[in-house]
Design a protein around this motif. Structure first.
Motif, PDB file in Angstrom:
ATOM      1  N   LEU A  61       0.828  -1.209   0.000  1.00  0.00           N
ATOM      2  CA  LEU A  61       0.000   0.000   0.000  1.00  0.00           C
ATOM      3  C   LEU A  61       0.859   1.255   0.000  1.00  0.00           C
TER       4      LEU A  61
ATOM      5  N   ARG B 265       2.317   1.596  -3.354  1.00  0.00           N
ATOM      6  CA  ARG B 265       1.326   1.523  -4.429  1.00  0.00           C
ATOM      7  C   ARG B 265       1.804   0.559  -5.530  1.00  0.00           C
TER       8      ARG B 265
ATOM      9  N   THR C 293      -7.120   0.373  -3.736  1.00  0.00           N
ATOM     10  CA  THR C 293      -5.919   0.877  -4.397  1.00  0.00           C
ATOM     11  C   THR C 293      -5.581   0.059  -5.637  1.00  0.00           C
TER      12      THR C 293
END
Length: 820
Positions: free
Chosen positions: A304, A307, A336
């Protein structure tokens, strides 16, 4: 010499002797000229006859060589369990502690001792420097053998000496998987008697004691070499549940994949929550679960923060695969990941990437974002551009062929569709309009010169249909047609034949324009008077009443014919929709032939013994079928340019797609039964581009939607596996697809039998494949589908995945019940 007359061989006389007695006998025989080498060498026979350590010590001390024959006999002796003194005797006389069986298996001395379960001797070998990572010919390490036997003490000893848990054998199995499955390979499993059993195909029906049911001919089984008992993959291993405890213990020394393997095995066997109360779960299994959660949380957080699409995908898949309860990071990770996929697809403007990203958003249930809507709009634009390009090519082809009907249809679509503005701006559109007008003119001119009434009517009808009634050629031809009709009417009046005159008057009535014109002509008025005379009508009957009678008779007859056609069409549709009983038999044979009674992590409840076909329906969804055929032809072109390297159409190979193989009872292939039942000119599937019938389990509500023509294949079973990426999953086995089906109020389940074009297949037998790479190979690379071979690495099923819903067409809906 190796023996004394009448007293047997030296090995026979050494049996039972111990200590000094054995040494004295060997010394005495040496004095008599005993040969320690050659064909009569006593040491190999002494090892085979289980002569005690003292006798073997005497022979070795006298100089008996440790030859290949001795090694083979010694390793065979050790596998069944022998006192540790024998091993030490040979090691003390120079035998290499890492010696291997000279046979093709190349099993090490350490492995042979591990097979016997002799912990003390294993410790001796380790203390003498036995290599814990030395492998046999199949890539198995000593840890694989100990794990397959679920021997905790030996596993711990090997781990303490540096054995690596994550090393995989030739079949891709780690030691964790060897423990979990009680096997060294998919084809080699431990039997209850402690020996290794090989997989075989049953030739006839037998009772499986472990399965507690009759095993049918054709099923894959393992047969115990000692007792002869057979069992299938759904049976627990002989060391259950200890094997799952050992797998968990091993996984604690491995990586995230090792932990996931162990936790999955415990979950499938009912040894983990929620199937078992947490207080009753073995400590090692609970430790593996806790550690796996911690590892996954850590990996998701890191992905996360970075990304990283690939790591997010892998982490989420591992989460689902291991059946771990939802983590706080999961929602943010899915959101995401979907955003990253949508962004990349929008930027690429690739049809396949957009479809896959939208599919992923559907299956992750993230459809409310701006990016999702933008991706849908972009996909529509891309598809419109493709349609415009395709229509432009079709216009040019139709113009070249002089195909007026196709030209008119395409031009009408260009005027009415959303893509019309783009199409009308292309030169092909103007050229097509000119070609249509020219074709209509030529048709009118030919009809004028031919004098054929049929040709005249056809040319006039075309001109009206295509919107060219203003052409002078049309006007002249219409006038010619009127004169011909009037002339025919006048001729009928002169002949005074009632039936002929009735038909000629009806021609005028059928065409309102012709009737309006005819009313003004004297010949028409005369014809009505003659007709009235032929019917012997009194003079007070008006002309309009006569025409009305003719018109009414014609209309009633036309409506009757129309009504009859509708009834026949409806009847034909019903016959096409619900398959015949004889074809139901073919469906049942296909279900039986492809069914394997194996449990995987996606199964809820008991595994049925059989699936019984109750009803089968043919799906007729024209828009879906057209899109499927369009995509199939695209794939055909790709395969022609670069043929697939993986094919599933070899009927003589075990790798053949099971739904393509010949059914055992009828000896026919399923698709050929369907072809013959409906007199189709060609096979419905094309195996040269890897097109096959495959199964897709779904919910009853999805089945209802498909029968109403509003079915979405991309949402059926959207909660199913994603090990190979977010796509549409199919199986060649009804046993796998049944895992995703749920029962309706009747207790019936439904399964789709789909035509699927796999094209160039990307094959993988990795336990944990790189999901991101697989998807990219199919959306950006040279492949059209993925084949995940869990049959090879888990003895479960092969799965086929496509990432474009247009590559699959649900042709049949099968309702069935489960037999337990």
């Amino acid at each position: 010499m190796g023996c004394s007359a009448g007293r047997g061989t030296l090995a026979q006389r050494l049996e039972g002797l111990d200590g000094e007695a054995a040494k004295a006998l060997v010394a005495k025989e040496l004095q008599k000229g005993l040969a320690l080498n050659g064909t009569d060498a006593p040491l190999p026979e002494a090892v085979r006859r289980h002569v005690k350590a003292a006798g073997l010590e005497a022979l070795l001390a006298a100089g008996a060589p440790i030859c290949e024959e001795v090694l083979v006999a010694l390793l065979a002796r050790l596998r069944v369990g022998e006192d540790r003194a024998v091993v030490n005797v040979f090691l003390d006389h120079g035998m290499d502690v890492n010696t291997q069986d000279p046979s093709p298996d190349a099993e090490t001395l350490l492995m042979a001792v591990i097979r016997s379960g002799d912990v003390a001797t294993v410790e001796d070998l380790l203390n003498r420097g036995a290599d814990v990572m030395k492998t046999d010919s199949k890539g198995n390490t000593p840890l694989h053998v100990a794990a397959a036997r679920a021997d905790e003490a030996i596993v711990d000893a090997l781990l303490q000496r540096g054995a690596v848990v994550t090393n995989k054998n030739e079949d891709g199995h780690s030691a964790v998987m060897s423990a979990r499955l009680a096997s060294l390979a998919p084809n080699l499993r431990l039997s209850g008697a402690g020996g290794w059993a090989s997989k075989e195909i049953l030739a006839h029906k037998v009772f499986g004691k472990l399965d507690k049911r009759y095993l049918n001919a054709g099923e894959e089984v393992w047969r115990c070499p000692t007792s002869g008992d057979c069992w299938t993959a759904s049976s627990p291993p002989p060391s259950f549940p200890r094997n799952h405890q050992v797998a968990a213990r091993l996984s604690l020394a491995g990586d995230a994949f090792s932990l996931a393997d162990a936790v999955e095995g415990a979950w499938l066997s009912g040894e983990a929550p929620p199937m078992k109360d947490q207080r009753e779960v073995h400590p090692a299994i609970m430790q593996a679960i806790v550690k796996l959660v911690q590892v996954l949380q850590s990996e998701l957080r890191a992905a996360l923060e970075a990304r990283d699409r690939a790591k997010l995908s892998a982490g989420l898949e591992m989460l689902r695969y291991a059946k771990v309860a939802q983590l706080p990071e999961e929602e943010a990770a899915t959101r995401t990941l979907v955003s990253l996929e949508l962004e990349e697809a929008i930027q690429s403007r690739s049809e396949l990437e957009l479809k896959q990203a939208i599919l992923s958003a559907h299956q992750y249930d993230h459809r409310g974002s701006r990016l999702y809507k933008e991706a849908l709009e972009t996909l529509q634009q891309v598809m419109e551009e493709k349609r415009v390009e395709q229509m432009a090519r079709q216009l040019a082809d139709a113009a070249a062929r002089g195909d007026l009907e196709t030209l008119h249809g395409l031009l009408q679509a260009g005027h009415s569709s959303q893509a019309g503005l783009s199409l009308r701006s292309r030169p092909e559109f103007g050229e097509a309009e000119a070609a249509l007008k020219k074709g209509v003119r030529q048709s009118l001119q030919r009809a004028t010169h031919s004098g054929s009434r049929r040709q005249v009517r056809q040319a006039c009808a075309e001109a009206l249909q295509y919107g060219f009634s203003e052409l002078p050629e049309y006007q002249r031809l219409v006038e010619l047609q009127r004169q011909l009709c009037l002339q025919n009417l006048e001729d009928a009046s002169q002949q005074r034949k009632e039936e002929t005159l009735h038909e000629r008057l009806k021609e005028f009535i059928e065409d309102p324009d012709l009737l309006d014109w005819g009313r003004k002509e004297a010949g028409f008025q005369t014809a009505i008077q003659v007709y009235k005379e032929l019917l012997s009508l009194p003079p007070y009957f008006e002309d309009e009443q006569v025409l009305s009678k003719i018109s009414q008779s014609y209309t009633v007859k036309r409506e009757e014919l129309k009504d009859q056609r509708l009834k026949e069409e409806f009847k034909r549709k019903l016959e096409r929709t619900r398959v015949s009983f004889s074809f139901l038999v073919a469906f049942q044979e296909l279900m039986d032939f492809t069914y394997r009674r194996v449990r995987t992590k996606d199964r809820r409840g008991d595994v049925p013994s059989r699936l019984i076909v109750e009803e089968a329906i043919v799906v007729q969804n024209l828009p879906n079928f057209v899109e499927y055929m369009r995509r199939r032809e695209e794939i055909r072109k790709h395969c022609k340019a670069s043929p697939p390297s993986t094919m599933l159409n070899d009927l003589h190979s075990r790798s053949v797609c099971k739904t393509f193989a010949k059914l055992p009872n009828s000896g026919k292939q399923f698709h050929s039964v369907w072809r013959d039942a409906h007199n189709l000119p060609v096979d419905p599937i094309d195996a040269e581009i890897n097109e096959y019938y495959l199964f897709h389990g779904t919910r009853p509500e999805a089945a209802n939607a498909i029968t109403e023509g509003d079915f979405r294949l991309d949402l059926a079973g959207s909660n199913a596996g994603t090990l190979y990426g977010r796509g549409v999953y199919f199986s060649e086995s009804t046993g796998k697809s049944d895992e995703y089906a749920t029962e309706d109020s009747r207790g019936w389940c439904c399964m789709l039998v789909c035509r699927v074009t796999l094209g160039r297949i990307l094959y993988t037998d990795e336990e944990y494949p790189n999901t991101n790479a697989l998807v990219r190979h199919c959306t950006k690379g040279d492949n059209h589908s993925v084949l995940g071979d869990r049959e090879q690495i888990r003895s479960t099923f092969r799965e086929m995945i496509v990432f474009d819903t247009d590559q699959a067409y649900p042709e049949f809906l099968v309702w069935y019940s489960r037999q337990h």
